[in-house]
Motif scaffolding. Structure first.
Motif, PDB file in Angstrom:
ATOM      1  N   TYR A  59      -7.924  11.053   0.599  1.00 34.14           N
ATOM      2  CA  TYR A  59      -8.681  10.422  -0.486  1.00 34.14           C
ATOM      3  C   TYR A  59     -10.112  10.119  -0.028  1.00 34.14           C
ATOM      4  O   TYR A  59     -10.373   9.951   1.166  1.00 34.14           O
ATOM      5  N   HIS A 111     -10.723   6.137   6.175  1.00 33.62           N
ATOM      6  CA  HIS A 111     -11.130   5.901   7.577  1.00 33.62           C
ATOM      7  C   HIS A 111      -9.980   5.192   8.290  1.00 33.62           C
ATOM      8  O   HIS A 111      -9.159   4.551   7.632  1.00 33.62           O
ATOM      9  N   ASP A 153      -8.669   1.982  10.278  1.00 31.90           N
ATOM     10  CA  ASP A 153      -9.162   0.598  10.252  1.00 31.90           C
ATOM     11  C   ASP A 153      -9.184  -0.022  11.644  1.00 31.90           C
ATOM     12  O   ASP A 153      -9.761  -1.079  11.847  1.00 31.90           O
ATOM     13  N   THR A 209      -4.643  -2.744  -5.303  1.00 32.78           N
ATOM     14  CA  THR A 209      -5.825  -3.228  -4.580  1.00 32.78           C
ATOM     15  C   THR A 209      -5.459  -3.505  -3.114  1.00 32.78           C
ATOM     16  O   THR A 209      -5.910  -4.471  -2.516  1.00 32.78           O
ATOM     17  N   GLY A 210      -4.601  -2.625  -2.554  1.00 29.35           N
ATOM     18  CA  GLY A 210      -4.230  -2.735  -1.137  1.00 29.35           C
ATOM     19  C   GLY A 210      -5.262  -2.028  -0.258  1.00 29.35           C
ATOM     20  O   GLY A 210      -6.353  -1.653  -0.721  1.00 29.35           O
ATOM     21  N   ALA A 211      -4.891  -1.783   1.000  1.00 24.43           N
ATOM     22  CA  ALA A 211      -5.827  -1.210   1.979  1.00 24.43           C
ATOM     23  C   ALA A 211      -6.400   0.139   1.517  1.00 24.43           C
ATOM     24  O   ALA A 211      -7.569   0.450   1.779  1.00 24.43           O
ATOM     25  N   THR A 212      -5.588   0.935   0.818  1.00 28.64           N
ATOM     26  CA  THR A 212      -6.091   2.227   0.344  1.00 28.64           C
ATOM     27  C   THR A 212      -7.189   2.013  -0.696  1.00 28.64           C
ATOM     28  O   THR A 212      -8.276   2.603  -0.615  1.00 28.64           O
ATOM     29  N   GLN A 224     -10.705   1.205   0.258  1.00 30.30           N
ATOM     30  CA  GLN A 224     -11.548   2.324   0.691  1.00 30.30           C
ATOM     31  C   GLN A 224     -11.919   3.237  -0.479  1.00 30.30           C
ATOM     32  O   GLN A 224     -13.017   3.797  -0.520  1.00 30.30           O
ATOM     33  N   ARG A 279      -2.907  -6.609  -9.045  1.00 34.38           N
ATOM     34  CA  ARG A 279      -1.795  -7.548  -9.113  1.00 34.38           C
ATOM     35  C   ARG A 279      -2.014  -8.662  -8.080  1.00 34.38           C
ATOM     36  O   ARG A 279      -1.889  -9.827  -8.374  1.00 34.38           O
ATOM     37  N   THR A 280      -2.348  -8.244  -6.845  1.00 37.30           N
ATOM     38  CA  THR A 280      -2.644  -9.230  -5.797  1.00 37.30           C
ATOM     39  C   THR A 280      -3.942  -8.816  -5.090  1.00 37.30           C
ATOM     40  O   THR A 280      -4.046  -7.672  -4.627  1.00 37.30           O
ATOM     41  N   LYS A 324      -0.081  -9.641   4.660  1.00 36.50           N
ATOM     42  CA  LYS A 324      -0.437  -8.263   4.295  1.00 36.50           C
ATOM     43  C   LYS A 324      -1.435  -7.775   5.330  1.00 36.50           C
ATOM     44  O   LYS A 324      -2.133  -8.583   5.942  1.00 36.50           O
ATOM     45  N   ARG A 325      -1.527  -6.466   5.482  1.00 37.20           N
ATOM     46  CA  ARG A 325      -2.491  -5.957   6.462  1.00 37.20           C
ATOM     47  C   ARG A 325      -3.907  -6.374   6.008  1.00 37.20           C
ATOM     48  O   ARG A 325      -4.296  -6.069   4.878  1.00 37.20           O
ATOM     49  N   GLY A 379       1.261  -7.491 -12.800  1.00 34.08           N
ATOM     50  CA  GLY A 379       1.279  -6.027 -12.841  1.00 34.08           C
ATOM     51  C   GLY A 379       1.117  -5.504 -14.262  1.00 34.08           C
ATOM     52  O   GLY A 379       1.068  -6.284 -15.235  1.00 34.08           O
ATOM     53  N   ILE A 380       1.057  -4.192 -14.349  1.00 31.36           N
ATOM     54  CA  ILE A 380       0.843  -3.527 -15.630  1.00 31.36           C
ATOM     55  C   ILE A 380       2.091  -3.671 -16.503  1.00 31.36           C
ATOM     56  O   ILE A 380       3.205  -3.595 -16.000  1.00 31.36           O
ATOM     57  N   GLY A 414       0.949   2.571  -2.923  1.00 31.87           N
ATOM     58  CA  GLY A 414       1.587   2.415  -1.628  1.00 31.87           C
ATOM     59  C   GLY A 414       2.816   3.260  -1.369  1.00 31.87           C
ATOM     60  O   GLY A 414       3.035   4.301  -1.999  1.00 31.87           O
ATOM     61  N   TYR A 435       5.102  -4.705   1.245  1.00 34.70           N
ATOM     62  CA  TYR A 435       6.019  -3.813   1.951  1.00 34.70           C
ATOM     63  C   TYR A 435       6.567  -4.417   3.234  1.00 34.70           C
ATOM     64  O   TYR A 435       7.622  -4.044   3.718  1.00 34.70           O
TER      65      TYR A 435
HETATM   66  P1  NDP Z   1      -0.045  -1.234  -0.518  1.00 31.75           P
HETATM   67  O1  NDP Z   1       1.413  -1.299  -0.627  1.00 31.75           O
HETATM   68  O2  NDP Z   1      -0.719  -2.101   0.451  1.00 31.75           O
HETATM   69  O3  NDP Z   1      -0.726  -1.521  -1.928  1.00 31.75           O
HETATM   70  C1  NDP Z   1      -0.165  -1.118  -3.136  1.00 31.75           C
HETATM   71  C2  NDP Z   1      -0.913  -1.797  -4.249  1.00 31.75           C
HETATM   72  O4  NDP Z   1      -0.345  -1.452  -5.502  1.00 31.75           O
HETATM   73  C3  NDP Z   1      -0.858  -3.316  -4.150  1.00 31.75           C
HETATM   74  O5  NDP Z   1      -2.110  -3.852  -4.474  1.00 31.75           O
HETATM   75  C4  NDP Z   1       0.208  -3.661  -5.198  1.00 31.75           C
HETATM   76  O6  NDP Z   1       0.113  -4.977  -5.663  1.00 31.75           O
HETATM   77  C5  NDP Z   1      -0.144  -2.652  -6.245  1.00 31.75           C
HETATM   78  N1  NDP Z   1       0.910  -2.482  -7.234  1.00 31.75           N
HETATM   79  C6  NDP Z   1       2.171  -2.039  -7.026  1.00 31.75           C
HETATM   80  N2  NDP Z   1       2.864  -2.043  -8.182  1.00 31.75           N
HETATM   81  C7  NDP Z   1       2.029  -2.488  -9.140  1.00 31.75           C
HETATM   82  C8  NDP Z   1       2.153  -2.701 -10.536  1.00 31.75           C
HETATM   83  N3  NDP Z   1       3.313  -2.500 -11.165  1.00 31.75           N
HETATM   84  N4  NDP Z   1       1.076  -3.146 -11.215  1.00 31.75           N
HETATM   85  C9  NDP Z   1      -0.097  -3.381 -10.567  1.00 31.75           C
HETATM   86  N5  NDP Z   1      -0.269  -3.209  -9.251  1.00 31.75           N
HETATM   87  C10 NDP Z   1       0.784  -2.759  -8.548  1.00 31.75           C
HETATM   88  O7  NDP Z   1      -0.410   0.320  -0.275  1.00 31.75           O
HETATM   89  P2  NDP Z   1      -1.720   0.950   0.383  1.00 31.75           P
HETATM   90  O8  NDP Z   1      -1.624   2.402   0.204  1.00 31.75           O
HETATM   91  O9  NDP Z   1      -2.924   0.284  -0.136  1.00 31.75           O
HETATM   92  O10 NDP Z   1      -1.613   0.577   1.911  1.00 31.75           O
HETATM   93  C11 NDP Z   1      -0.394   0.717   2.627  1.00 31.75           C
HETATM   94  C12 NDP Z   1      -0.637   0.551   4.115  1.00 31.75           C
HETATM   95  O11 NDP Z   1      -1.201   1.753   4.644  1.00 31.75           O
HETATM   96  C13 NDP Z   1      -1.632  -0.511   4.521  1.00 31.75           C
HETATM   97  O12 NDP Z   1      -1.097  -1.782   4.572  1.00 31.75           O
HETATM   98  C14 NDP Z   1      -2.060  -0.046   5.891  1.00 31.75           C
HETATM   99  O13 NDP Z   1      -1.098  -0.352   6.850  1.00 31.75           O
HETATM  100  C15 NDP Z   1      -2.104   1.441   5.687  1.00 31.75           C
HETATM  101  N6  NDP Z   1      -3.455   1.825   5.294  1.00 31.75           N
HETATM  102  C16 NDP Z   1      -4.483   1.677   6.172  1.00 31.75           C
HETATM  103  C17 NDP Z   1      -5.754   2.040   5.821  1.00 31.75           C
HETATM  104  C18 NDP Z   1      -6.876   1.908   6.757  1.00 31.75           C
HETATM  105  O14 NDP Z   1      -7.698   1.069   6.543  1.00 31.75           O
HETATM  106  N7  NDP Z   1      -7.013   2.772   7.694  1.00 31.75           N
HETATM  107  C19 NDP Z   1      -6.083   2.582   4.535  1.00 31.75           C
HETATM  108  C20 NDP Z   1      -4.931   2.720   3.690  1.00 31.75           C
HETATM  109  C21 NDP Z   1      -3.685   2.320   4.059  1.00 31.75           C
HETATM  110  P3  NDP Z   1       0.879  -6.165  -4.864  1.00 31.75           P
HETATM  111  O15 NDP Z   1       0.035  -6.433  -3.663  1.00 31.75           O
HETATM  112  O16 NDP Z   1       0.931  -7.264  -5.811  1.00 31.75           O
HETATM  113  O17 NDP Z   1       2.225  -5.641  -4.499  1.00 31.75           O
END
Ligand code: NDP
Ligand code: FAD
Length: 654
Positions: free
Chosen positions: A127, A131, A133, A277-280, A283, A300-301, A425-426, A451-452, A477, A602
């Protein structure tokens, strides 16, 4: 309150009250997010049985013609080592075993991976904005051996994937890998003392797949931690009428641009939505913000976002200060571990010196020496939890203050503040993410933890309102790595049958985790996993892989020495010794109590871990980590190796 912020029984101070309020806020925010369906709220894309999701899960990158022209394994052949996974973990296994003199002949090793090339995480994820982290100088493996200098302190995905190929070239592995191939099962053949591995090789859209049977003396599992992308089971998602894809399979045909040059021209007149709005997302979002006509971020968070401070590598500094003496990478990695887990000596320079080393309470997750074993009493556990919250407050308050400094609209700023402790969370790092919300085309749709609600043909619904979209990015995720209590077979998605027909899944279901040092388990001879449950954690996955693989290489060298040239070694952990190690691990479980109240994610299987009945929780405690942290765990392994007898490991000649 009775335990106070300083861990002593006393009347509450003002500081105690502030901490208590903070804990209450965290608990309220977590409670909002707990769902009855827990991890079942997601669908693993690899299990999808509908055309739309199956298409989303497909490998967009494999060069089928080139791969079909290459034969790297023979059906029915026997190899000395079969490595499941060709990411950095699989490559490290092959490289370190080669360096240990255990891989010599042309049939000594094969790597099997579902991907179409080397790299694992860095193969699948392409994507825009990707990068590492963790600092690339310690994250990119084998920099000394390959003589490579990363271009920046945090390498982009392109460079990380190229590096996987560089390692494969250096260690002569290009014709030793079977790609596009899913391992399905592994069975111990007691009579021949070999593993039999069933593999399905995909050969692209124009050729039928092939079923292969491979045999090996040693089965090494390097199947990763975050590699099964999942999507939420939101009603109507599959029927969305626009373009839709997961970040782990980025679709440049929908966005325009390419992995090498992500100019997403096609988004200029598009309304783009992103869920997550997680780590992915941290970026991706700044990149989408540059190109989309309108960008809707469905949150969501919120993530805690700390400064990144990316910089170019200075070749002079590289030569004189970083890669300046043999063994520098290990020294630097361990220095990072020391500073992260509060194990650095007072005068020990912080070599990496980045944001990771300024989140002391992350030690709640990765352990730390100096706090001793936490007694399993409410008082001792309460005192440890209070200590960690106190340690964490400046970090989380700093992150929230940073949002106010950067984001101009106060309402948006408030919604972007993370209300959970740093260990839940990370943590993320970016100097572009929060800034993106000042752009007029970027809209934050905060779902207040819910969530949605639904997806229609034309958009996403939240709060009864439909947001029309042309493109939907699922940044939602992966299946939790603690799924199945961290059992390596479940993580790999295969059935592993050991001695006497014992299934690894069943073993874990029945008794929970049982390993010696987190790298092998009884009943499954000659099977090793780089790091499983019951080992130590740190933020840099490569350190975890290196430590486990180094230890495995030692055990195998000793075992081969013992049986002598010409004999095949059979190496197996004893039941007694793995229970002894499990007991050590369980004694450390109370240290990790602060994770129980975490917001779902997770790491805690979407809050599921905290809802288990006492018997299940007891089982889960067998999967704890090493509470004194990585350096202490390394010491334990070093002591074990220098004792020399391979205590608790039986070696016989086949
Ligand atoms: P995550 O599991 O961290 O994030 C998933 C996101 O989707 C969360 O914000 C989650 O919200 C949201 N979500 C899930 N279901 C719904 C829903 N029904 N409605 C709205 N929002 C929803 O996945 P990522 O891919 O972001 O990251 C996973 C891991 O991969 C990281 O923790 C890290 O370890 C690694 N990573 C590292 C990176 C780096 O910087 N090099 C970059 C990317 C990933 P909620 O938090 O509420 O569950
Ligand atoms: P992976 O890289 O996941 O490779 C495992 C491989 O095994 C995969 O290619 C998979 O296809 C294959 N596989 C699995 N099961 C099977 C099967 N049954 N049959 C055939 N093949 C199979 N960690 C960090 O420390 N720092 C970071 O900056 C960082 N960034 C990350 C960014 C993203 C987007 C993600 C998702 C993770 C990140 N991680 C990071 C974690 C990362 O996964 C590890 O750092 C590391 O890459 C793991 O290497 P691995 O080889 O063990 O696993």
């Amino acid at each position: 309150i009775a335990n106070g912020a300083n861990g002593h029984s006393q009347f509450p101070t003002e500081e105690d009250m502030t901490l208590l309020q903070l804990q209450q806020r965290y608990a309220e925010e977590a409670a909002k997010r707990i769902r009855a369906d827990g991890p079942a709220q997601f669908l693993d894309l690899t299990d999808a049985d509908t055309d739309r999701f199956k298409a989303i899960a497909e490998d967009p990158w494999a060069d089928h013609a080139a791969l079909n022209a290459k034969e790297t394994v023979n059906d029915g052949a026997t190899y000395k080592f079969l490595v499941l996974g060709a990411g950095y973990g699989g490559l490290l296994f092959a490289a370190r075993l080669k360096q240990a003199g255990l891989i010599n002949g042309p049939d000594d090793v094969r790597l099997v991976d579902a991907a179409g090339g080397f790299g694992g995480t860095w193969y699948w994820n392409r994507y825009p904005g990707l990068h590492c982290d963790v600092e690339s100088y310690i994250y990119m493996p084998l920099l000394e051996e390959t003589g490579y200098m990363p271009k920046q302190k945090y390498a982009p995905g392109t460079e990380l994937r190229e590096h996987a190929d560089r390692i494969a070239t250096h260690f002569d592995l290009h014709d030793k890998a079977l790609f596009r191939s899913n391992a399905q099962s592994a069975t111990w053949d007691e009579e021949r003392r070999l593993w039999t591995v069933q593999v399905t090789e995909g050969r692209g859209p124009n050729e039928p797949s092939r079923e292969l049977t491979l045999k090996c003396q040693y089965l090494l599992i390097a199947s990763g931690v975050l590699n099964v992308p999942h999507v939420p089971k939101i009603p109507g998602l599959e029927g969305f009428g626009g373009e839709m894809f997961h970040t782990a399979r980025w679709d440049y045909s929908a966005t325009g641009g390419s992995y090498e040059s992500p100019d997403m021209e096609k988004l200029k007149d598009k309304r783009v939505g992103i869920i997550g709005t997680g780590a992915t997302s941290i970026q991706v979002i700044p990149q989408l913000a540059k190109w989309a006509k309108e960008l809707y971020v469905f949150q969501r968070t919120p993530s805690a976002v700390h400064p990144r401070d990316q910089k170019e590598t200075d070749p002079e500094e590289w030569k004189t200060k970083i890669a300046c003496k043999e063994g520098w990478q290990k020294t630097r990695s361990l220095n990072f571990v020391a500073h992260m887990s509060l194990a650095a000596k007072d005068d020990e320079e912080n070599l990496v010196g980045d944001g990771w080393t300024k989140i002391p309470a992350y030690s709640a997750l990765i352990g730390s020496p100096g706090f001793g074993l936490v007694e399993p009493t409410p008082e001792a556990i309460g005192a440890n939890v209070a200590r960690l919250y106190k340690l964490d407050t400046p970090t989380t308050e700093g992150a929230r203050a940073r949002v106010d400094q950067i984001v101009k609209d106060p309402e948006t700023a408030n919604k972007l503040k993370a209300w959970y402790p740093s260990w839940c969370k990370r943590p993320t790092f970016s100097d572009m993410y929060l800034q993106a919300f000042n752009e007029p085309n970027v809209h934050l749709i905060d779902t207040n933890g819910q969530g949605i609600e639904a997806v229609t043909k034309s958009g996403l619904v939240f709060g009864g309102k439909e947001y029309p979209l042309d493109v939907l990015v699922l940044s939602t995720g992966y299946r939790s790595p603690v799924f199945g209590n961290g059992n390596p077979a479940a993580k790999t998605g295969i059935e592993v049958i050991g001695r006497g027909g014992l299934s690894m899944d069943e073993k874990w279901k029945k008794i929970g985790s049982a390993t010696l040092h987190g790298i092998a388990t009884s009943g499954f001879p000659n099977l090793f996993f780089a790091f499983g449950p019951q080992s130590a954690a740190t933020a840099n996955f490569i350190t975890m892989l290196e430590v486990g693989i180094h230890h495995t290489a030692h055990i195998l060298s000793k075992a081969e020495e013992k049986v002598g040239v010409g004999s095949r070694a059979v190496v197996e952990v004893t039941r007694e010794e793995e229970e002894a190690w499990t007991l050590q691990v369980m004694m450390r479980a109370p240290y990790f109590a602060s994770l129980m109240g975490c917001t779902p994610g997770y790491l805690n299987e979407e809050g599921h871990s905290a809802k288990q009945d006492p018997k299940e929780m007891m089982k889960a405690s067998r999967s704890s980590g090493w509470s004194e942290g990585m350096l202490s765990y390394i010491e334990v392994l070093e002591e074990y190796r220098s004792e020399g007898s391979l205590k608790g490991i039986e070696v016989t000649a086949a």
